[in-house]
Motif scaffolding. Structure first.
Motif, short mmCIF file in Angstrom:
data_model
loop_
_atom_site.label_atom_id
_atom_site.label_comp_id
_atom_site.label_asym_id
_atom_site.label_seq_id
_atom_site.Cartn_x
_atom_site.Cartn_y
_atom_site.Cartn_z
N PRO A 34 0.79 -1.24 0.00
CA PRO A 34 0.00 0.00 0.00
C PRO A 34 0.82 1.28 0.00
CG PRO A 34 -0.05 -1.04 2.17
CD PRO A 34 0.61 -2.01 1.24
N ARG A 35 2.06 1.24 0.53
CA ARG A 35 2.87 2.45 0.59
C ARG A 35 3.73 2.64 -0.66
NH1 ARG A 35 4.92 0.31 5.48
NH2 ARG A 35 6.99 0.55 4.57
N ASP A 37 7.05 1.84 -0.58
CA ASP A 37 8.45 1.95 -0.17
C ASP A 37 8.84 0.80 0.75
OD1 ASP A 37 7.01 2.61 2.09
OD2 ASP A 37 8.18 4.41 2.56
N GLU A 38 8.12 -0.29 0.66
CA GLU A 38 8.34 -1.42 1.56
C GLU A 38 9.63 -2.18 1.24
OE1 GLU A 38 3.84 -0.89 1.32
OE2 GLU A 38 5.54 -0.81 -0.06
N ARG A 58 7.54 0.81 -8.53
CA ARG A 58 7.64 1.45 -7.22
C ARG A 58 9.11 1.83 -6.98
NH1 ARG A 58 4.02 -2.43 -7.53
NH2 ARG A 58 1.96 -2.15 -6.58
N HIS A 60 10.74 3.41 -4.87
CA HIS A 60 11.30 3.47 -3.51
C HIS A 60 11.28 2.10 -2.81
CE1 HIS A 60 11.37 7.79 -3.95
NE2 HIS A 60 10.08 7.78 -4.21
N ASP A 106 8.52 -5.90 5.23
CA ASP A 106 7.14 -5.44 5.27
C ASP A 106 6.20 -6.37 4.51
OD1 ASP A 106 7.73 -2.82 6.58
OD2 ASP A 106 8.86 -2.50 4.72
#
Length: 245
Positions: A34-35, A37-38, A58, A60, A106
Motif C-alpha cells: 500500500p505504501r 516503499d516497503e 515502485r 522506492h 514489510d
C-alpha cells in the motif's frame, strides 16, 4: 535436458509461474504494497518476476529473493539490469529454510512454493519469522475446487478445498485482507502456455538431441492436465495480516 531447463522453456511465455494473468498480479501487488516503499522478501523467488514487477512500478521499493536455482537467479539478475532495478534487488542462492535476514520485511511473498517448507502452515510460520510488525504476507496455494480423480491426487497430493484452506490460515492467526481465485481462463491460459511453449521449442529445434524428449514432456503434461486435473484443480492467492501482532 534436465527438469530446470524444461521448466525454463515452458515458462518462456508465462514468466509468472502460476495461473495468474497480468491484471491479477498487478492488483495483488497493489493490495500487498500500500505504501510503495516497503522491504519485500520472496521465498522461492525463481526468476524473481514478482519482485521485478514490484520494483519496476515502485521506485522506492527494495527487495530480496531466495532460491536454490543458479539458472533462475542468473536470469533474474539479467532481467533486473535490463529493467534498471538491479541496485534495489538482492538475490540469495540458498535453501529458503536456511535464509536468515539482517532485518525484517514489510511483505513476504511465497507463490506456489509452499513445498519448500513442507506445506502451507509451515510456510506461514517461516514468513512470520521474517515479517515486520504490521507487515503482510502474499501467499499462493493450490486447492481442490472439485472432487479430484485418483490421478490428480497422485500428482498433487492431499490438497484441501478452498474453505478448509482459508479456515486453516485463519486458525493459524492470520486475517485475509484480499484474495484472488484464479479463473478458468487463467488456469487454462497457464497450461496452454507452458505445454505449448515446450512443444513449439521441440518443433523449432528438430535437430537438437533433446527435441524428442521435450516434445514427449509437453505431450505427457498436456494429457495429464486434460485427463487428470483440469476439472478439479484450483489456485488461490491471499494477502494476509497477523490477526494479533
Amino acid at each position: 535436458m534436465n527438469r530446470e531447463q524444461i521448466s525454463q522453456i515452458a515458462h518462456a511465455g508465462h514468466p509468472i509461474k502460476s495461473p495468474l494473468d497480468d491484471n491479477a498480479v498487478s492488483l495483488l501487488l497493489d493490495r500487498a504494497l500500500p505504501r510503495g516503499d516497503e522491504r519485500v522478501l520472496d521465498l522461492g523467488c525463481g526468476t524473481a518476476e514478482w519482485l521485478l514487477r514490484a520494483l519496476a512500478t515502485r521506485p522506492h521499493l527494495h527487495a530480496e529473493g531466495v532460491d536454490v536455482s543458479e539458472v533462475s537467479l542468473t536470469q533474474a539478475r539479467q532481467a533486473a539490469r535490463a529493467r534498471g532495478v538491479e541496485e534495489r534487488l538482492v538475490l540469495h542462492q540458498r535453501e529458503a529454510t536456511d535464509f536468515v535476514p539482517s532485518e525484517p520485511f514489510d511483505l513476504v511473498i511465497s507463490i506456489g512454493a509452499t513445498h519448500a517448507y513442507g506445506g502451507l502452515l509451515p510456510t506461514l510460520a517461516a514468513a512470520r519469522e521474517h515479517l515486520a510488525p504490521g507487515g503482510r504476507v502474499l501467499i499462493g496455494e493450490s486447492f481442490w475446487d472439485r472432487a479430484p480423480s485418483p490421478a490428480a491426487i497422485e500428482m498433487f497430493g492431499d490438497l484441501a478445498d478452498l474453505a478448509t484452506t482459508v479456515d486453516r490460515v485463519v486458525a493459524d492467526g492470520w486475517t485475509p485482507v484480499h484474495g484472488h481465485l484464479s479463473t478458468r481462463a487463467e488456469l487454462d491460459a497457464y497450461e496452454w502456455s507452458c505445454w505449448g511453449s515446450l512443444a513449439a521449442w521441440a518443433l523449432d529445434h528438430p535437430a537438437d538431441p533433446a527435441a524428442a524428449q521435450v516434445l514427449d514432456a509437453a505431450t505427457d503434461a498436456r494429457s495429464q492436465w486434460l485427463h487428470g486435473y483440469r476439472d478439479s484443480f484450483g489456485f488461490v492467492c491471499l494477502v494476509l495480516r497477523r490477526t494479533k501482532q
